[in-house]
Design a protein around this motif. Structure first.
Motif, short mmCIF file in Angstrom:
data_model
loop_
_atom_site.label_atom_id
_atom_site.label_comp_id
_atom_site.label_asym_id
_atom_site.label_seq_id
_atom_site.Cartn_x
_atom_site.Cartn_y
_atom_site.Cartn_z
N PHE A 65 -1.58 -9.56 -6.87
CA PHE A 65 -0.39 -9.61 -6.13
C PHE A 65 0.37 -8.46 -6.16
O PHE A 65 0.82 -7.93 -5.27
CB PHE A 65 0.27 -10.95 -6.76
CG PHE A 65 1.69 -11.11 -5.73
CD1 PHE A 65 1.52 -11.45 -4.31
CD2 PHE A 65 2.77 -10.80 -6.50
CE1 PHE A 65 2.80 -11.49 -3.79
CE2 PHE A 65 4.22 -10.71 -5.62
CZ PHE A 65 4.08 -11.27 -4.25
N PHE A 67 -0.31 -5.42 -6.73
CA PHE A 67 -0.79 -4.31 -6.06
C PHE A 67 -1.12 -4.56 -4.59
O PHE A 67 -1.55 -3.75 -3.88
CB PHE A 67 -2.11 -3.67 -6.69
CG PHE A 67 -1.69 -2.93 -8.01
CD1 PHE A 67 -1.14 -1.64 -7.75
CD2 PHE A 67 -2.28 -3.51 -9.24
CE1 PHE A 67 -1.01 -0.90 -9.03
CE2 PHE A 67 -1.88 -2.66 -10.46
CZ PHE A 67 -1.04 -1.56 -10.36
N SER A 68 -0.67 -5.67 -4.30
CA SER A 68 -0.58 -5.95 -2.50
C SER A 68 0.85 -5.56 -2.11
O SER A 68 1.02 -5.72 -0.93
CB SER A 68 -1.03 -7.40 -2.40
OG SER A 68 0.11 -8.22 -2.93
N LEU A 69 1.80 -5.34 -3.21
CA LEU A 69 3.07 -5.07 -2.73
C LEU A 69 3.02 -3.34 -2.59
O LEU A 69 1.91 -2.80 -2.59
CB LEU A 69 4.16 -5.30 -3.90
CG LEU A 69 4.18 -6.82 -4.28
CD1 LEU A 69 4.79 -6.98 -5.56
CD2 LEU A 69 4.88 -7.51 -2.97
N PRO A 70 4.24 -2.87 -1.96
CA PRO A 70 3.97 -1.37 -1.94
C PRO A 70 4.07 -0.65 -3.02
O PRO A 70 4.89 -0.01 -3.33
CB PRO A 70 5.16 -1.25 -0.91
CG PRO A 70 6.01 -2.49 -0.51
CD PRO A 70 5.30 -3.33 -1.53
N VAL A 71 2.98 -0.70 -3.76
CA VAL A 71 2.71 -0.05 -5.04
C VAL A 71 1.55 0.28 -5.23
O VAL A 71 0.44 -0.23 -4.84
CB VAL A 71 3.01 -1.24 -6.20
CG1 VAL A 71 2.49 -0.55 -7.55
CG2 VAL A 71 4.46 -1.78 -6.34
N ARG A 215 -9.22 0.73 -12.22
CA ARG A 215 -9.34 -0.87 -12.19
C ARG A 215 -9.73 -1.38 -10.85
O ARG A 215 -9.15 -1.24 -9.81
CB ARG A 215 -8.26 -1.22 -12.83
CG ARG A 215 -8.31 -1.11 -14.45
CD ARG A 215 -7.00 -2.07 -15.03
NE ARG A 215 -7.07 -3.27 -14.79
CZ ARG A 215 -6.09 -3.97 -15.69
NH1 ARG A 215 -5.45 -3.34 -16.48
NH2 ARG A 215 -6.17 -5.27 -15.32
N GLU A 216 -10.25 -2.53 -10.97
CA GLU A 216 -10.56 -3.45 -9.78
C GLU A 216 -10.12 -4.94 -10.35
O GLU A 216 -9.87 -5.17 -11.37
CB GLU A 216 -12.13 -3.47 -9.38
CG GLU A 216 -12.56 -2.18 -8.78
CD GLU A 216 -13.82 -2.60 -8.10
OE1 GLU A 216 -14.36 -3.68 -8.18
OE2 GLU A 216 -14.36 -1.65 -7.69
N TYR A 217 -9.54 -5.40 -9.16
CA TYR A 217 -8.85 -6.89 -9.75
C TYR A 217 -9.69 -7.97 -9.01
O TYR A 217 -9.56 -7.91 -7.83
CB TYR A 217 -7.31 -6.65 -9.04
CG TYR A 217 -6.73 -5.57 -9.84
CD1 TYR A 217 -6.11 -5.67 -10.96
CD2 TYR A 217 -6.71 -4.24 -9.19
CE1 TYR A 217 -5.80 -4.58 -11.60
CE2 TYR A 217 -5.90 -3.37 -9.57
CZ TYR A 217 -5.42 -3.57 -10.87
OH TYR A 217 -4.85 -2.56 -11.42
N LEU B 46 -7.08 -4.65 0.69
CA LEU B 46 -6.04 -4.25 0.06
C LEU B 46 -6.30 -3.09 -0.93
O LEU B 46 -5.54 -2.88 -1.66
CB LEU B 46 -5.53 -5.57 -0.52
CG LEU B 46 -4.85 -6.71 0.30
CD1 LEU B 46 -4.71 -7.95 -0.72
CD2 LEU B 46 -3.69 -5.97 1.08
N LEU B 48 -8.20 -3.74 -3.43
CA LEU B 48 -8.10 -4.09 -4.89
C LEU B 48 -9.62 -4.10 -5.45
O LEU B 48 -9.74 -4.07 -6.63
CB LEU B 48 -7.76 -5.58 -5.07
CG LEU B 48 -6.20 -5.87 -4.67
CD1 LEU B 48 -5.75 -7.36 -4.39
CD2 LEU B 48 -5.11 -4.97 -5.53
N VAL B 49 -10.51 -4.12 -4.68
CA VAL B 49 -11.99 -3.85 -5.19
C VAL B 49 -12.46 -2.73 -4.13
O VAL B 49 -12.22 -2.61 -2.86
CB VAL B 49 -12.87 -5.20 -4.89
CG1 VAL B 49 -12.48 -6.16 -5.80
CG2 VAL B 49 -12.97 -5.72 -3.38
N ARG B 71 1.68 0.09 2.75
CA ARG B 71 1.38 -1.25 2.24
C ARG B 71 2.76 -2.00 2.49
O ARG B 71 2.69 -3.27 2.71
CB ARG B 71 1.23 -1.27 0.85
CG ARG B 71 -0.29 -0.88 0.16
CD ARG B 71 -0.14 -0.75 -1.23
NE ARG B 71 -1.35 -0.17 -1.72
CZ ARG B 71 -2.54 -1.02 -1.63
NH1 ARG B 71 -2.61 -2.17 -1.59
NH2 ARG B 71 -3.58 -0.40 -2.02
N VAL B 76 1.10 -10.02 2.27
CA VAL B 76 0.09 -10.67 1.75
C VAL B 76 0.42 -11.86 1.12
O VAL B 76 1.39 -11.99 0.14
CB VAL B 76 -0.45 -9.66 0.65
CG1 VAL B 76 -1.86 -10.22 0.13
CG2 VAL B 76 -0.79 -8.53 1.48
#
Lengths: 217, 282
Positions: A65, A67-71, A215-217, B46, B48-49, B71, B76
């Motif tokens: 979550f 890293f779904s923000l503008p970060v 890293r992956e999440y 996103l 993330l992967v 972003r 999301v």
């Protein structure tokens, strides 16, 4: 970055009770022990408080979550470093204030004046420690990082013991005696600590950035 | 807006292999059973992967290269991840205000009031439905041009689901944005999405518009003795039952015209998930 700072400040403020208890413990140490230990203690504790926000970020699968923000990873690492620096500085200031109060009320202002030059050195020393733990947490996650940190410090302890066994204990006074006069100034030593810490922080930052980017999440 | 090109993500025990293109201003549903790769696809969008091979592009940029500014244009809601449970709605407001330049605080507060979300209570004390509402609100209140909602109704009761879906329909109808929504509850997406991607076992087994499903797809029950005589090109998927085969076809008219004795019905999304996403594909 601003949003992350707001998040972390709010996370720390959620634990007002803990903050109060830490302050009381620091005050007790300041008024019951001699020397400036309380300054290092308060700076270290405040740094740990800053560090703990990483655990909250990771808790309950929070990173996807976040890293779904503008970060992005770079912003995240920069903010976390800045936040730890701010916490450490706040702890240093609080510890120094308590140390001053204790010295002033017990009539030991000479001790305070003598220590004053060394007090700023507690900041980089505790900061490097905090940031190295942060790197381990980023790399291994909170759960495994506990074991890894324990192992790392265990290894350091064993290496130090072996070093002392082979070379013998270091005589600080003898080492200092061999230094040129200009290197013996208090300010030079403090500046040296800052310089070494700055290099260590730069290396830790680069490693943390690499870990978070991969890293992956 | 979103482009998966020969995207492959290989895990030890699962492989997601898809190519798909999601244009601007469409409401797209990703459907499929649990574990079919919906969430992995969303995480790939996103950044993330990362793909094992191939690419996924968002706003014309590789997803891993999305900047914080990019972003800001994405709203999301993830199924299993949100704000720290220690935060209250007030904290969430403060964080969103600092995160997004276009955060519409009055609208967020108004919606919290409408959806009965208390502002001073920690999120950990919220029900599952209330948490989902906070997540969806956080996603839609900063003028995003791309909304990504991963299972926004999972685990909710009928009332909460209806409230969230109603709100999303209202939002999608009044904003020019692309919406990508995943769900394994088909009724939530019916009437909301313009088109659907059906995932099964890490692959896309169907891409169809809402009207295409309604007009062409159907379910038909075919007895064992008749099954082999029907051309397989008319059967998209089937499952063996006690009476014969439960089939899904993309040529409903063919069956209605040539086999009036068979029971032919328009296919719903659940039928597609069941017979294409779990039955035997042809």
């Amino acid at each position: 970055m601003k949003g992350l700072l707001v998040k972390d400040f709010r996370l720390v403020l959620k634990r007002k009770q803990q903050l109060l208890i830490l302050l009381v413990v620091c005050a007790m140490i300041a008024f019951t022990s001699d020397g400036s230990f309380v300054v290092a203690y308060a700076a270290g504790l405040a740094g740990i408080l800053g560090l703990s926000t990483y655990a909250f970020d990771e808790h309950d699968n929070g990173f996807p979550f976040l890293f779904s923000l503008p970060v992005d990873a770079g912003t995240y690492v920069k903010e976390k470093y800045l936040f730890c620096v701010l916490c450490d500085l706040a702890g240093l200031a609080a510890g120094t204030a308590l140390f001053f109060a204790a010295c002033a009320t017990t009539g030991k202002m000479d001790a305070f004046r003598d220590s004053l030059v060394y007090l700023p050195a507690y900041f980089p020393a505790t900061l490097v420690l905090i940031l190295s733990v942060l790197l381990v947490q980023m790399k291994f996650g909170i759960e495994r990082s506990r074991l890894v940190t324990l192992l790392l410090y265990g290894c350091l302890f064993v290496l130090s013991a072996v070093f002392v066994k082979i070379v013998g204990p270091l005589d600080g006074t003898r080492v200092a005696g061999q230094l040129p006069e200009w290197m013996k100034s208090d300010w030079f030593i403090v500046a040296g600590i800052y310089a070494i810490a700055a290099i260590a922080c730069a290396v830790l930052f680069a490693l943390s950035l690499r870990v978070m980017k991969n890293r992956e999440y | 807006m979103i482009e998966f090109e020969n995207f492959v993500k290989q895990y030890r025990d699962f492989r997601l292999e898809i190519s798909m293109s999601i244009p601007d201003s469409r409401v797209v549903g990703i459907i499929g059973k649990n574990g079919c790769g919906k969430s992995t696809a969303i995480k790939a969008i996103l950044g993330l992967v990362r793909p094992t091979s191939g690419s996924v592009r968002v706003f014309g940029r590789e997803s891993k290269d999305l900047t914080p500014r990019d972003r800001e244009k994405i709203g999301v809601s993830l199924s299993d991840s949100m704000f720290s449970p220690l935060f209250t709605v007030e904290d969430v407001v403060a964080i969103l205000r600092a995160m997004y330049r276009d955060f519409d605080e009055p609208f967020f507060r108004e919606m919290c009031g409408r959806l009965n979300l208390p502002s001073g209570k920690p999120l950990k004390e919220f029900s599952t439905g209330m948490k989902e509402k906070v997540k969806v609100l956080a996603a839609v209140t900063h003028n995003a041009s791309l909304l990504i909602l991963d299972e926004p109704t999972a685990g909710l009761d009928v009332e909460a689901r209806s409230e969230i879906i109603g709100f999303l329909k209202e939002y999608a109808g009044s904003h020019d944005c692309t919406v990508l929504i995943s769900s394994h509850i088909s009724t939530d997406l019916e009437g909301l999405c313009d088109e659907f991607y059906l995932f099964s076992g890490g692959r896309i087994v169907l891409h169809e518009t809402d009207s295409g499903i309604g007009s062409r797809y159907g379910t038909v029950q075919i007895p064992f003795e008749l099954f082999d005589s029907i051309g397989r090109q008319y059967i998209s998927g089937f499952k063996k039952e006690t009476f014969g085969y439960a089939c899904v076809t993309n040529s409903r008219e063919f069956f209605e015209r040539n086999y009036p004795e068979l029971k032919v019905k328009p296919a719903g999304i659940d039928d597609l998930i069941l017979l294409l996403g779990g039955g035997t594909e042809e």
